[in-house]
Motif scaffolding. Structure first.
Motif, mmCIF file in Angstrom:
data_model
loop_
_atom_site.group_PDB
_atom_site.id
_atom_site.type_symbol
_atom_site.label_atom_id
_atom_site.label_comp_id
_atom_site.label_asym_id
_atom_site.label_seq_id
_atom_site.Cartn_x
_atom_site.Cartn_y
_atom_site.Cartn_z
ATOM 1 N N ARG A 142 0.460 4.229 -2.724
ATOM 2 C CA ARG A 142 0.135 5.604 -2.325
ATOM 3 C C ARG A 142 1.144 6.587 -2.921
ATOM 4 O O ARG A 142 0.767 7.632 -3.472
ATOM 5 C CB ARG A 142 0.107 5.720 -0.803
ATOM 6 N N SER B 69 0.533 6.883 -6.663
ATOM 7 C CA SER B 69 -0.729 7.548 -7.004
ATOM 8 C C SER B 69 -0.638 9.050 -6.765
ATOM 9 O O SER B 69 -1.190 9.850 -7.531
ATOM 10 C CB SER B 69 -1.881 6.948 -6.197
ATOM 11 N N THR C 40 -7.743 3.137 -6.197
ATOM 12 C CA THR C 40 -7.148 1.825 -5.947
ATOM 13 C C THR C 40 -8.241 0.803 -5.711
ATOM 14 O O THR C 40 -9.199 1.055 -4.978
ATOM 15 C CB THR C 40 -6.220 1.863 -4.716
ATOM 16 N N PRO D 94 0.808 -1.227 0.000
ATOM 17 C CA PRO D 94 0.000 0.000 0.000
ATOM 18 C C PRO D 94 0.839 1.274 0.000
ATOM 19 O O PRO D 94 0.476 2.266 -0.637
ATOM 20 C CB PRO D 94 -0.821 -0.131 1.292
ATOM 21 N N GLU D 95 1.963 1.243 0.699
ATOM 22 C CA GLU D 95 2.817 2.430 0.754
ATOM 23 C C GLU D 95 3.338 2.802 -0.630
ATOM 24 O O GLU D 95 3.400 3.990 -0.995
ATOM 25 C CB GLU D 95 3.983 2.168 1.705
ATOM 26 N N GLU E 203 -3.476 1.284 3.818
ATOM 27 C CA GLU E 203 -4.131 2.579 3.650
ATOM 28 C C GLU E 203 -4.335 2.790 2.157
ATOM 29 O O GLU E 203 -3.512 3.408 1.485
ATOM 30 C CB GLU E 203 -3.283 3.711 4.240
ATOM 31 N N PRO F 157 -4.786 4.076 -1.303
ATOM 32 C CA PRO F 157 -4.822 5.419 -1.886
ATOM 33 C C PRO F 157 -6.007 5.571 -2.826
ATOM 34 O O PRO F 157 -6.696 4.595 -3.138
ATOM 35 C CB PRO F 157 -3.499 5.492 -2.657
#
Length: 479
Positions: free
Chosen positions: A199, A202, A229, A195-196, A224, A226
């Motif tokens: 993010r 994006s 997604t 996810p990092e 988390e 983004p």
């Protein structure tokens, strides 16, 4: 996959002449890194003569490959041994030989990549946090993985972290997307398990066209999602592929159209070829039946579909017929007479029979009477020879060609069927794949682009409701 399919088609409609690219991460996205963890822990046991990790398998790994403390937590190891394992594991985690040996793809991912690579003006790029020093071992290992699916990764589309600094991976991935744009590619989607990373990429996507897909496998950073997604944990070809598109490149054959119900379903479809299993019944009439009459209960006699009736129906609907001849002699005589009576042209005829059933004389006779028809025989018996002694296999296949056979078939369930397909095609043989058990397998087989694929077409997702040939065991279980 449905969101990806819709987004891809939308981008193609919007930019019909552009070079499109789908960008995949490697570890945790294409490659299932749980196998690396298992490989390293088992290697520790082998090297040190211990059995700390006996019986461990990928399903028992629930943590990211770098989280060795969490990985070791379920094992009751004394502190000194745990510390030694930890140190040894981290020293070997990025060992090129270990990573190469433990490369295993997630189920379905290579089929998805194959589909994209078959699309016009469409490319697949790799954007990984692996260090640049691993470029050669990475591309070689991935292309070994991809070979069975006819996937080949372009080294020029492999982007890696140049410094080996794990803290710089996000910036490296952003630069890779920028490089693709400078080269003239339009980025459709990015698939990554972290996810990092998603993010960061994006936030750097100023045009807002990229669809970001979270491969929900095992990841290190916090979940988390983004903007723009979608998340998923399976690569399903059925959600991505339109069967009609493949049908323009591969001939589909509906297997076992041996009864009136299956015939109705076949005629309601857009499949052109129907395969019929043909036998003589005890009274000497040609009927459609998979199993010999002496085997089991079989279909009730009043349900047996006469070959002549089925041929007449298929001819009236403009369908082509593949005749699977289960017997030689009188059966072949009667089949050829029945085909002639219904006026089937050679381009709508396909004969299939086992070598031991029809023999040289049977195949030669079919070829004489129908010089332009497809004449096929199963080649599964030759697979070990093809792979171990190809020169001898080629001699056998030349003999089959002399008999008039011009297509060979392979059972999808045969071990090393993909390698056998490659070998036969290198020798110039058109190949029919059969025995595909479900829609995902059917799509995997079709994406290899053999000459044809034969299936039961029990694919409700596509509104196909075939049920295959009724075998004696099937009938006995419902009567």
């Amino acid at each position: 996959m449905r969101e990806l399919a819709a987004h891809f088609r939308g981008m193609r409609l919007a930019y019909p002449e552009d070079e499109l690219v789908i960008v995949f991460d490697i570890d945790g996205t294409i490659v299932d890194t749980r196998h690396l963890v298992v490989h390293l822990l088992r290697s520790y046991d082998r090297l040190h003569g211990t059995e700390h990790f006996r019986g461990i398998g990928p399903s028992g790994i629930h943590s990211h490959e770098t989280q060795i403390d969490a990985i070791l937590e379920p094992f009751a190891l004394p502190a000194p041994i745990r510390a030694h394992v930890r140190t040894w594991y981290l020293e070997h985690l990025r060992d090129p030989d270990a990573m190469s040996a433990a490369h295993r793809p997630y189920e379905g991912v290579l089929g998805v990549i194959r589909w994209f690579q078959l699309q016009p003006r469409t490319h697949v790029a790799l954007n990984t946090g692996r260090p640049e020093s691993m470029r050669q071992v990475t591309i070689e290992a991935l292309n070994r993985l991809g070979a069975a699916h006819r996937v080949r990764f372009d080294p020029d589309l492999l982007f890696m972290e140049p410094s080996g600094d794990t803290a710089a991976v996000a910036d490296a991935k952003i630069r890779a997307l920028q490089t693709l744009r400078r080269r003239g590619y339009r980025i459709v989607a990015v698939v990554d398990n972290e996810p990092e990373m998603l993010r960061a990429m994006s936030l750097a996507d100023e045009e807002g066209e990229i669809l970001f897909l979270h491969a929900d496998t095992i990841f290190l950073s916090r979940r988390e999602p983004p903007p723009r997604t979608v998340s998923g944990s399976r690569y399903r070809l059925a959600e991505l592929v339109d069967g009609r598109e493949i049908g323009h490149r591969v001939t589909f054959v509906w297997h076992g159209v041996n009864d009136r119900r299956n015939l109705r379903h076949f005629l309601a479809s857009d499949i052109r070829w129907a395969e019929l299993d043909v036998r003589l019944d005890p009274l000497g009439s040609l009927v459609l039946r998979h199993d010999p009459f002496g085997l089991g209960a079989g279909m009730p006699e009043d349900e047996l579909l006469p070959l002549g009736e089925c041929l007449a129906t298929l001819r009236a609907h403009g369908r082509a017929v593949k005749l699977d001849l289960k017997e030689d002699g009188p059966t072949l005589d009667a089949v050829l007479a029945e085909v002639a009576a219904h006026g089937y042209p050679d381009e709508e005829l396909w004969f299939n029979g086992a070598v031991e059933a029809l023999g040289a004389d049977g195949f030669r006779r079919i070829r004489r009477e129908h010089p332009e028809a497809i004449v096929q025989a199963p080649a599964d018996f030759a697979v070990p020879l093809l792979l171990a002694a190809p020169e001898l296999a080629e001699q056998v296949l030349r003999t089959l060609a002399e008999w008039g056979i011009d297509r060979l078939s392979l059972d999808w369930r045969t071990p090393q069927v993909r390698e056998a397909l490659d070998a036969l095609e290198r020798l110039g043989w058109p190949v029919n794949l059969y025995g595909v058990p479900d829609l995902e397998s059917f799509l995997e087989a079709a994406l290899l682009l053999p000459a044809s694929v034969t299936a039961d077409f029990n694919f409700p997702e596509w509104d196909y409701f075939g049920w295959g040939p009724r075998r004696a065991l099937d009938v006995a279980s419902v009567t």
